[in-house]
Motif scaffolding. Structure first.
Motif, PDB file in Angstrom:
ATOM      1  N   ASP A   1      -1.650  -5.185 -13.340  1.00 16.30           N
ATOM      2  CA  ASP A   1      -2.103  -3.874 -12.892  1.00 16.30           C
ATOM      3  C   ASP A   1      -1.061  -3.287 -11.949  1.00 16.30           C
ATOM      4  O   ASP A   1      -0.834  -3.825 -10.860  1.00 16.30           O
ATOM      5  CB  ASP A   1      -3.455  -4.003 -12.188  1.00 16.30           C
ATOM      6  CG  ASP A   1      -4.084  -2.650 -11.862  1.00 16.30           C
ATOM      7  OD1 ASP A   1      -3.390  -1.614 -11.991  1.00 16.30           O
ATOM      8  OD2 ASP A   1      -5.261  -2.626 -11.463  1.00 16.30           O
ATOM      9  N   THR A   2      -0.417  -2.206 -12.359  1.00 20.32           N
ATOM     10  CA  THR A   2       0.638  -1.614 -11.537  1.00 20.32           C
ATOM     11  C   THR A   2       0.097  -0.973 -10.263  1.00 20.32           C
ATOM     12  O   THR A   2       0.854  -0.727  -9.324  1.00 20.32           O
ATOM     13  CB  THR A   2       1.397  -0.548 -12.340  1.00 20.32           C
ATOM     14  OG1 THR A   2       0.485   0.490 -12.749  1.00 20.32           O
ATOM     15  CG2 THR A   2       2.043  -1.151 -13.579  1.00 20.32           C
ATOM     16  N   LYS A   3      -1.223  -0.706 -10.224  1.00 22.18           N
ATOM     17  CA  LYS A   3      -1.816  -0.065  -9.047  1.00 22.18           C
ATOM     18  C   LYS A   3      -2.531  -1.069  -8.137  1.00 22.18           C
ATOM     19  O   LYS A   3      -3.122  -0.675  -7.137  1.00 22.18           O
ATOM     20  CB  LYS A   3      -2.805   1.022  -9.486  1.00 22.18           C
ATOM     21  CG  LYS A   3      -2.145   2.177 -10.238  1.00 22.18           C
ATOM     22  CD  LYS A   3      -3.168   3.246 -10.598  1.00 22.18           C
ATOM     23  CE  LYS A   3      -2.502   4.421 -11.317  1.00 22.18           C
ATOM     24  NZ  LYS A   3      -3.498   5.481 -11.677  1.00 22.18           N
ATOM     25  N   ALA A   4      -2.495  -2.341  -8.477  1.00 17.91           N
ATOM     26  CA  ALA A   4      -3.192  -3.345  -7.681  1.00 17.91           C
ATOM     27  C   ALA A   4      -2.515  -3.528  -6.328  1.00 17.91           C
ATOM     28  O   ALA A   4      -1.283  -3.381  -6.203  1.00 17.91           O
ATOM     29  CB  ALA A   4      -3.238  -4.671  -8.422  1.00 17.91           C
ATOM     30  N   THR A   5      -3.308  -3.842  -5.324  1.00 15.50           N
ATOM     31  CA  THR A   5      -2.768  -4.050  -3.976  1.00 15.50           C
ATOM     32  C   THR A   5      -2.057  -5.392  -3.863  1.00 15.50           C
ATOM     33  O   THR A   5      -1.217  -5.577  -2.988  1.00 15.50           O
ATOM     34  CB  THR A   5      -3.906  -3.990  -2.934  1.00 15.50           C
ATOM     35  OG1 THR A   5      -4.920  -4.937  -3.291  1.00 15.50           O
ATOM     36  CG2 THR A   5      -4.514  -2.589  -2.911  1.00 15.50           C
ATOM     37  N   THR A   6      -2.421  -6.338  -4.737  1.00 14.42           N
ATOM     38  CA  THR A   6      -1.752  -7.632  -4.740  1.00 14.42           C
ATOM     39  C   THR A   6      -0.793  -7.691  -5.922  1.00 14.42           C
ATOM     40  O   THR A   6      -1.093  -7.208  -7.011  1.00 14.42           O
ATOM     41  CB  THR A   6      -2.774  -8.773  -4.862  1.00 14.42           C
ATOM     42  OG1 THR A   6      -3.566  -8.584  -6.048  1.00 14.42           O
ATOM     43  CG2 THR A   6      -3.702  -8.784  -3.649  1.00 14.42           C
ATOM     44  N   SER A   7       0.365  -8.264  -5.699  1.00 14.29           N
ATOM     45  CA  SER A   7       1.370  -8.345  -6.746  1.00 14.29           C
ATOM     46  C   SER A   7       1.108  -9.549  -7.641  1.00 14.29           C
ATOM     47  O   SER A   7       0.354 -10.459  -7.299  1.00 14.29           O
ATOM     48  CB  SER A   7       2.762  -8.453  -6.126  1.00 14.29           C
ATOM     49  OG  SER A   7       2.847  -9.612  -5.315  1.00 14.29           O
TER      50      SER A   7
ATOM     51  N   SER B   1      -1.366   2.277 -16.978  1.00 14.85           N
ATOM     52  CA  SER B   1      -1.149   1.720 -15.643  1.00 14.85           C
ATOM     53  C   SER B   1      -1.503   0.236 -15.579  1.00 14.85           C
ATOM     54  O   SER B   1      -1.106  -0.460 -14.640  1.00 14.85           O
ATOM     55  CB  SER B   1      -1.983   2.475 -14.609  1.00 14.85           C
ATOM     56  OG  SER B   1      -3.374   2.310 -14.855  1.00 14.85           O
ATOM     57  N   THR B   2      -2.241  -0.253 -16.565  1.00 16.80           N
ATOM     58  CA  THR B   2      -2.621  -1.662 -16.626  1.00 16.80           C
ATOM     59  C   THR B   2      -2.227  -2.218 -17.993  1.00 16.80           C
ATOM     60  O   THR B   2      -2.524  -1.610 -19.023  1.00 16.80           O
ATOM     61  CB  THR B   2      -4.134  -1.849 -16.417  1.00 16.80           C
ATOM     62  OG1 THR B   2      -4.501  -1.311 -15.158  1.00 16.80           O
ATOM     63  CG2 THR B   2      -4.510  -3.317 -16.463  1.00 16.80           C
TER      64      THR B   2
END
Length: 294
Positions: free
Chosen positions: A215-221, A192-193
């Motif tokens: 990080d594909t799960k991060a809240t910021t792109s 996922s990262t």
């Protein structure tokens, strides 16, 4: 006829050159001190402490390490100011060449908190593999392996919860390592990262490196990016600098004052908040580290 293959780095050391360049020798969170002494019978004593600049709390530990190189035995004991007792026993190259066993345990008596980990490492030309069993957590078995040939590296790691009977974590990595440069790509956290690192020894006095993380799960792109360099001023001193895409610039300076005495200083500046009143304000950090060896 192919040349003999060297032992590749372990899983945790993939990308180590870049990680050390960007992570080590930046002392930004207070003042720390490390004192090491050595005895003729192979016992090393180390006392380390740090005063956190934000909380003013002082944390430290005292450690004693005994090494019997002829029998491949190392015994380490430590006691921290948090009242944590740590013990580690290592045995290397006794059962088989390239095979190392070590058992690590910690105990915090006032909270009855304890940990025990059993580790095994096996190294041969072209192969570096490890396994660790966390006795009280799960128990969980974690294993990794790195294959290397002609500079190309391929590694993987997985954790298995014995009680639940399932794989809880897996990661993979590929890379290439040469004397002057190294490139590594990691897929972490169940892929996922993703992290890519690069290291280049530009000359005998200058090193450069970079690391990017997505990080594909991060809240910021977007991708987090950090670049840095290290330059030797002479045989006794070097400077380091790095900056990330958030605008935080970090500088480090290390000077060997005399044999066995070393001082390091660091500062981090948020370049987007340079108008803050003082360099030690919430946007900036400073620190120092001193090492004495005898």
């Amino acid at each position: 006829m192919s040349l003999p293959q060297p032992v590749p780095p372990s899983w945790k050391d993939l990308g180590k050159s870049s990680n050390d360049l960007l992570g080590k020798d930046y002392y930004l969170h207070g003042t720390s001190l490390e004192v090491k002494t050595f005895t003729p019978n192979n016992v090393t004593f180390k006392v380390a402490g740090i005063r956190d600049a934000k909380t003013a709390v002082i944390n430290g530990d005292i450690e004693a390490k005994y090494a019997d190189k002829s029998h491949g035995l190392t015994l380490t004991n430590a006691w921290t100011t948090h009242n944590v007792l740590r013990t580690q026993v290592e045995l290397e190259n006794q059962i088989a060449k390239g095979l190392k066993f070590d058992v690590g345990a910690s105990l915090q008596p006032d909270k009855l908190a304890k940990t025990t980990t059993v580790n095994a490492t096996y190294k041969q030309p072209g192969l570096h593999t490890r396994a660790a069993l966390d006795v009280f957590k799960g128990p969980t078995l974690t294993a990794d392996a790195v294959l290397g040939r002609d500079g190309f590296l391929l590694g993987a790691e997985a954790s298995y919860n014995v009680t639940e009977g399932r794989v809880t974590k897996y990661s993979a990595a590929v890379g290439f390592s040469a004397p002057e440069y190294a490139v590594t790509v990691h897929g972490l956290g169940n892929l996922s990262t993703f992290a890519a690192s690069y290291y280049h020894r530009v000359s005998k006095d200058v090193e450069a490196g970079a690391k990017a993380i997505y990080d594909t799960k991060a809240t910021t792109s977007g991708v987090s990016l950090e670049v840095g360099t290290k330059a030797y001023l002479d045989q006794a001193a070097f400077v380091k600098a790095k900056i990330n895409n958030a605008g935080v610039l970090a500088l480090g300076y290390t000077q060997a004052l005399r044999p066995g005495v070393k001082a390091s200083f660091g500062i981090a500046l948020d370049t987007q908040r340079l108008n803050d009143a003082a360099p030690t304000g919430p946007a900036h950090k400073v620190g120092a580290h001193f090492v004495f060896e005898a």
